[in-house]
Design a protein around this motif. Structure first.
Motif, mmCIF file in Angstrom:
data_model
loop_
_atom_site.group_PDB
_atom_site.id
_atom_site.type_symbol
_atom_site.label_atom_id
_atom_site.label_comp_id
_atom_site.label_asym_id
_atom_site.label_seq_id
_atom_site.Cartn_x
_atom_site.Cartn_y
_atom_site.Cartn_z
ATOM 1 N N GLN A 37 4.596 43.721 6.297
ATOM 2 C CA GLN A 37 5.603 44.672 7.010
ATOM 3 C C GLN A 37 7.556 44.032 7.416
ATOM 4 O O GLN A 37 8.336 44.061 6.787
ATOM 5 N N TYR A 38 7.175 43.892 8.603
ATOM 6 C CA TYR A 38 8.628 43.215 9.136
ATOM 7 C C TYR A 38 9.166 42.611 8.315
ATOM 8 O O TYR A 38 10.363 42.642 8.311
ATOM 9 N N ALA A 39 8.419 41.618 8.423
ATOM 10 C CA ALA A 39 9.715 40.919 6.905
ATOM 11 C C ALA A 39 9.530 41.708 6.289
ATOM 12 O O ALA A 39 10.987 41.313 5.273
ATOM 13 N N LEU A 40 8.661 42.027 4.812
ATOM 14 C CA LEU A 40 9.312 42.832 4.356
ATOM 15 C C LEU A 40 10.448 43.542 4.085
ATOM 16 O O LEU A 40 11.683 44.351 3.080
ATOM 17 N N ASP A 41 10.572 44.348 5.162
ATOM 18 C CA ASP A 41 11.898 45.313 5.620
ATOM 19 C C ASP A 41 13.386 44.825 5.670
ATOM 20 O O ASP A 41 13.987 45.532 5.636
ATOM 21 N N ARG A 42 13.197 43.106 5.901
ATOM 22 C CA ARG A 42 14.907 42.887 5.916
ATOM 23 C C ARG A 42 15.268 42.337 5.196
ATOM 24 O O ARG A 42 14.686 42.007 3.682
ATOM 25 N N PRO A 43 16.775 43.403 4.725
ATOM 26 C CA PRO A 43 16.762 43.413 3.645
ATOM 27 C C PRO A 43 17.308 41.696 2.754
ATOM 28 O O PRO A 43 17.123 40.792 3.524
ATOM 29 N N GLY A 44 16.783 41.675 1.479
ATOM 30 C CA GLY A 44 17.068 40.121 0.571
ATOM 31 C C GLY A 44 15.632 39.800 0.649
ATOM 32 O O GLY A 44 15.460 39.107 -0.880
ATOM 33 N N VAL A 45 14.785 40.149 1.204
ATOM 34 C CA VAL A 45 13.433 40.135 1.277
ATOM 35 C C VAL A 45 13.118 39.995 -0.154
ATOM 36 O O VAL A 45 12.547 41.882 -0.090
ATOM 37 N N LEU A 46 12.414 39.417 -0.720
ATOM 38 C CA LEU A 46 11.629 39.481 -2.079
ATOM 39 C C LEU A 46 9.594 39.365 -2.275
ATOM 40 O O LEU A 46 9.297 40.221 -2.073
ATOM 41 N N THR A 47 9.473 38.675 -0.870
ATOM 42 C CA THR A 47 8.217 37.880 -0.561
ATOM 43 C C THR A 47 8.054 37.659 0.491
ATOM 44 O O THR A 47 8.766 36.942 1.053
ATOM 45 N N VAL A 48 6.413 38.054 0.707
ATOM 46 C CA VAL A 48 6.523 36.596 2.289
ATOM 47 C C VAL A 48 4.900 35.823 1.706
ATOM 48 O O VAL A 48 4.171 36.097 1.057
ATOM 49 N N LEU A 49 5.366 34.416 2.460
ATOM 50 C CA LEU A 49 4.000 33.574 1.519
ATOM 51 C C LEU A 49 3.366 33.242 2.947
ATOM 52 O O LEU A 49 3.767 32.225 3.866
ATOM 53 N N PRO A 50 2.351 34.124 3.548
ATOM 54 C CA PRO A 50 1.725 32.870 4.707
ATOM 55 C C PRO A 50 0.769 32.211 4.309
ATOM 56 O O PRO A 50 -0.148 31.965 2.969
ATOM 57 N N GLY A 51 0.407 30.882 5.555
ATOM 58 C CA GLY A 51 -0.043 29.967 4.862
ATOM 59 C C GLY A 51 -1.652 30.407 5.588
ATOM 60 O O GLY A 51 -1.925 31.469 5.887
ATOM 61 N N VAL A 52 -2.223 29.769 4.654
ATOM 62 C CA VAL A 52 -4.051 30.350 3.989
ATOM 63 C C VAL A 52 -5.087 29.356 4.402
ATOM 64 O O VAL A 52 -4.755 28.150 3.772
ATOM 65 N N ARG A 53 -5.848 29.102 5.321
ATOM 66 C CA ARG A 53 -6.367 28.486 5.120
ATOM 67 C C ARG A 53 -7.365 28.000 4.589
ATOM 68 O O ARG A 53 -8.613 27.443 4.832
ATOM 69 N N GLY A 54 -8.153 29.354 3.994
ATOM 70 C CA GLY A 54 -9.760 29.727 3.425
ATOM 71 C C GLY A 54 -9.256 31.412 3.097
ATOM 72 O O GLY A 54 -8.589 32.142 3.121
ATOM 73 N N MET A 55 -11.024 31.330 2.631
ATOM 74 C CA MET A 55 -10.739 32.598 1.831
ATOM 75 C C MET A 55 -10.754 33.429 3.258
ATOM 76 O O MET A 55 -10.323 35.245 3.091
ATOM 77 N N ALA B 266 12.985 67.245 5.632
ATOM 78 C CA ALA B 266 13.547 67.102 4.309
ATOM 79 C C ALA B 266 13.556 66.387 3.015
ATOM 80 O O ALA B 266 14.345 66.495 1.877
ATOM 81 N N GLY B 267 12.682 65.322 3.812
ATOM 82 C CA GLY B 267 12.545 64.594 2.280
ATOM 83 C C GLY B 267 12.785 63.086 2.528
ATOM 84 O O GLY B 267 13.085 62.077 1.363
ATOM 85 N N LEU B 268 13.837 62.868 3.554
ATOM 86 C CA LEU B 268 14.973 61.863 2.812
ATOM 87 C C LEU B 268 14.135 60.594 3.582
ATOM 88 O O LEU B 268 12.941 60.728 4.028
ATOM 89 N N LYS B 269 14.236 59.179 2.536
ATOM 90 C CA LYS B 269 13.903 58.316 2.897
ATOM 91 C C LYS B 269 15.085 57.453 3.356
ATOM 92 O O LYS B 269 15.945 56.941 3.777
ATOM 93 N N ILE B 270 14.363 57.212 5.280
ATOM 94 C CA ILE B 270 15.184 57.753 6.141
ATOM 95 C C ILE B 270 15.354 55.318 6.466
ATOM 96 O O ILE B 270 17.156 55.463 6.415
ATOM 97 N N GLY B 271 15.046 55.136 6.441
ATOM 98 C CA GLY B 271 14.577 53.087 6.564
ATOM 99 C C GLY B 271 16.176 53.156 4.956
ATOM 100 O O GLY B 271 16.918 52.027 5.297
ATOM 101 N N THR B 272 15.191 53.089 3.873
ATOM 102 C CA THR B 272 15.805 52.798 2.453
ATOM 103 C C THR B 272 17.894 53.565 2.472
ATOM 104 O O THR B 272 18.022 52.610 2.413
#
Ligand code: SF4
Ligand code: SF4
Length: 195
Positions: A68-86, A131-137
């Motif tokens: 979530q931290y990464a996705l909230d940075r400006p410009g970030v479209l996707t996050v690709l963590p390393g995966v070792r298995g299921m 008041a329903g504001l999207k504060i972060g956005t």
């Protein structure tokens, strides 16, 4: 190419990253303004952020918080963590069904001294706004608009509710772990956009 995660953004540059968090944030904003998407690698800093003993903060974050931290940075479209298995894959995909509380990374404010600069990091920990504001956005679009990002300004204008709809209740001020006086900032944003 460089990693994007709280360890790189909030620790001493000579140890893990280059530049300070504010400089890195300015770079992310520049990418968004230029229409260049960021693909994030190493969101867990090679697993260090998931382990209190290895983390430079002395506390562990979860995979969901780091994503979530990464996705909230400006410009970030996707996050690709390393995966070792299921097992890794299932842990990562838990993000999809995670609750807002599980995605909340406000604990970072306690862990990372630089985050006390009172800069909005768009984490939305201060929600819900009565008041329903999207504060972060709203804050993200404002910061980008200030850098000349017309598309972000347009996105702001297209929001259902704007900073001008803030009723100044102060709930966000009391909830922000990063020390942001958000109600005052809303007034500033409303003045900037005229709405
Ligand atoms: S005002 Fe604080 S809690 Fe709210 S989105 Fe910004 S940094 Fe997060
Ligand atoms: S001060 Fe404004 S933005 Fe903050 S919670 Fe109250 S109405 Fe929402």
């Amino acid at each position: 190419m460089f990693s994007l995660n709280p360890m790189y953004d909030y620790t001493d540059e000579s140890e893990y990253g280059r530049g300070e968090a504010s400089e890195r944030n300015a770079l992310y904003q520049e990418f968004e303004r230029a229409g260049v998407g960021i693909s994030v690698m190493k969101p867990f800093a090679g697993g260090q952020l998931l382990d209190a003993e290895q983390s430079p903060f002395g506390m562990a974050l979860t995979r969901v918080q780091c994503i979530q931290y990464a996705l909230d940075r400006p410009g970030v479209l996707t996050v690709l963590p390393g995966v070792r298995g299921m097992a890794d894959l299932e842990d990562i995909l838990a993000y999809v069904d995670a609750t807002p509380a599980e995605r909340d990374y406000a604990a970072l404010a306690e862990m990372a001294p630089q985050s006390r600069e009172a800069r909005c990091v768009y984490c939305n920990h201060c929600q819900p706004c009565p008041a329903g504001l999207k504060i972060g956005t709203i804050n993200k679009y404002y910061d980008l608009a200030c850098l000349g990002d017309e598309m972000a300004a347009e996105h702001y204008r297209n929001l259902e509710l704007h900073a001008g709809d803030c009723v100044g209740c102060g709930h966000c001020d009391s909830r922000c772990p990063f020390g942001v006086e958000q109600s005052a900032r809303m007034a500033q944003i409303a003045e900037y956009f005229g709405m």
